[in-house]
Each structure stands twice: as C-alpha cells, then as structure tokens.
Design an enzyme around this catalytic site. Structure first.
Site, PDB file in Angstrom:
ATOM      1  N   TYR A  63      44.617  16.087  66.272  1.00 43.23           N
ATOM      2  CA  TYR A  63      44.760  15.470  67.601  1.00 43.23           C
ATOM      3  C   TYR A  63      45.092  16.492  68.693  1.00 43.23           C
ATOM      4  CZ  TYR A  63      45.356  11.088  64.902  1.00 43.23           C
ATOM      5  OH  TYR A  63      45.213  10.029  64.035  1.00 43.23           O
ATOM      6  N   LYS A  88      49.422  14.958  59.983  1.00 40.48           N
ATOM      7  CA  LYS A  88      48.407  14.855  58.920  1.00 40.48           C
ATOM      8  C   LYS A  88      47.714  16.200  58.685  1.00 40.48           C
ATOM      9  CE  LYS A  88      47.473  10.229  60.723  1.00 40.48           C
ATOM     10  NZ  LYS A  88      47.573  10.387  62.172  1.00 40.48           N
ATOM     11  N   HIS A 119      44.658  13.631  55.632  1.00 39.84           N
ATOM     12  CA  HIS A 119      43.949  12.883  56.681  1.00 39.84           C
ATOM     13  C   HIS A 119      42.690  12.178  56.151  1.00 39.84           C
ATOM     14  CE1 HIS A 119      43.626  12.931  61.339  1.00 39.84           C
ATOM     15  NE2 HIS A 119      43.086  11.834  60.858  1.00 39.84           N
TER      16      HIS A 119
END
Ligand code: A2P
Length: 271
Positions: A63, A88, A119
């Site tokens: 992210y 993750k 993930h």
C-alpha cells in the site's frame, strides 16, 4: 443480541467490540482499510478515524503508506497498546521475509505489529514461508499471524504442516462476492474472517435491492453492507479517506438487520 457466532465480546468502554483470536489476542471487529490512501491523504484520514473511535488500522507494504500511517498514529498520541496494526508480506518479498517484516516495522516506527499476514498464497514453498511467520510470532515481531486471499485448498495445504493455525484469513467479501467455501473452511479451523472491500469498492452502486433495503432501515448503503459483515461475526475493513464517511462507517453498532435482510444479502450474489 447479534446474529453470527458468539466470539464477540462487547467492552462498554470501547465503541467497537472485539473478537477473540485463536491465539488468545483480541482484534477490534472494525478497522480502517487503507489501500489507496497514500501521501498527504493519510494523516487526515487517521485523525478522523481516531476521533471517530477506530483503533484498528490495516496496511501492507504494497500500500506504500506504512511510514505515513505510523507517523499519523504517533501524532495522535495514543498508546501503542491501544492500537491494533496489521501489515502484510507482499509476494515480491517472499524471498526474504525477515528483511520484509523488519522493513515494515522500520517504516511504521514500532517494534511489533499486532497482525502480520501473507498477502497472497505463494505458488511454491508455502510451508517454509509460514514457518518464518511462526518464527516472527515467537520472536514477538508480530503478536498474531495470518493469511490473506487464501481459498480452501490453500488453507488445507498450509494447515497440513503448520504448527500455528492462522489467526485470520482476510478475504474479499461483500454480498456480490461471497466466497462461502473459503469462509466455511476458515471458521471450521477457528480462523477469524476479515472482510476487505465490504463496500465492493463502490461498484454495484445501482443495485436497487440494496439501496431500497438501506432506505427502509434508515441507514446508508455503506452502513448496510458493513453491518452485514459485522452481524456475520467477521472483522470488517471498509476503506475511506473522507472524514465524514469514516465516521459514518463506524456507526454500525447501534442497530441490527433483521433475519430477512440478512438472508437477502446472503443470496444476492446468486440472485
Ligand atoms: P472514499 O475513500 O472517497 O470515501 P471498499 O472498502 O469496499 O474497497 O470501498 C472503498 C470505496 O468506497 C472508496 O471508493 C471509498 O471512497 C468509498 N466509500 C467508503 N465509505 C463510503 C461511504 N460511507 N459512502 C460512500 N462511499 C464510501
């Protein structure tokens, strides 16, 4: 009394109930999904979330917002033990998980995460990878460990040799994308379900069955969809960068959907 299973305990001092994980830790049942909240958008979103009562924040190395998230959390002055932070391990990091978790902790600016997830299921070496997460937990780098995007067969393969059963399986779940078999397999092994994209990314906005149901209940479409996940006993991770929507999305614990509404939503993907 909530529908769903009985792991929910309500702590009156908190707005959000917690669920007990299979390793004994507690997880707040609602958290802020942060995918696509980056750069300067992170701090105001975190500030809004904290003042609305969120204590659970879901990020990932993919992210690209762990550094801003950690900074924003510290700026808001909460004690570390009052926060629940998930990160993750991304597939490109599978060749060196130890470096990956240390990188995540360095970017977040904390010495542990509450939850560390694989993930996506690896194509090869799933058991060896999971052993590394077991070691991270034993070393205190992650209080709990789990998986994300694992289907039933990925889970069965992992469980075949795992010493530690994953605490959670984070999956894409909303009434239009309802992976029943994955959910059943997870729950059968005591693995808590976390629903990401409970709002279906704002797709299906024109589904009148859902819009009408929300109107009849006097709530927003987003609250209806989040409440559906909560009433199933799952952790819900709606994403929003808007302070107003962030506050709206946590306001889902003071009402209940009736069984007919739950059943309609359960069957929407097949209708
Ligand atoms: P925004 O960040 O501008 O609020 P999901 O969690 O299913 O991935 O959905 C995220 C999408 O839903 C984002 O586009 C987000 O936009 C939007 N969203 C989040 N909360 C609400 C809400 N309460 N009402 C409408 N849209 C929302």
């Amino acid at each position: 009394m909530l529908r769903g299973f009985s792991l929910c305990v309500y702590d009156e001092s908190m707005q959000v109930p917690s669920i007990k994980l299979n390793d004994g830790h507690q997880i707040p049942q609602l958290g802020l999904g942060t995918w696509m909240i980056t750069g300067e958008a992170v701090a105001p979103a975190v500030e809004a979330a904290i003042s609305a009562g969120y204590r659970h924040f879901d990020t990932a190395s993919f992210y690209k917002n762990e550094r801003q998230l950690g900074e924003a959390l510290r700026d808001n002055g909460l004690k570390r033990e009052d926060l629940f932070i998930t990160s993750k391990l991304w597939p490109a990091e599978f060749f060196n998980p130890s470096k990956a978790i240390k990188g995540a902790l360095e970017r977040l600016g904390y010495d542990y995460v509450d939850m560390y997830l694989v993930h996506y299921p690896p194509l090869l070496g799933a058991h060896q990878l999971w052993q590394q997460l077991e070691q991270f937990q034993a070393a205190g780098l992650a209080k709990s460990i789990g998986v994300s995007n694992y289907d039933s067969s990925d889970l069965e393969k992992l469980l075949d040799k795992a010493k530690v059963v994953p605490a959670v399986n984070q999956a894409h779940i909303n009434p239009w994308h309802y992976p029943i078999q994955t959910i059943k397999t997870s729950l059968a092994h005591g693995i808590v379900i976390e629903a990401y994209s409970p709002l279906s990314h704002n797709h299906n906005l024109d589904d009148e069955r859902v819009n009408e149901m929300a109107k009849r209940n006097g709530i927003s479409r987003a609250q209806l969809l989040i409440r559906w996940t909560i009433q199933h006993g799952w952790v819900s991770l709606p994403k929003s960068a808007s302070p107003e929507r962030i506050a709206q999305n946590i306001d889902v614990f003071g009402f209940e959907l009736n069984p007919a509404n739950m059943t309609t939503l359960d069957h929407l993907s097949k209708a």
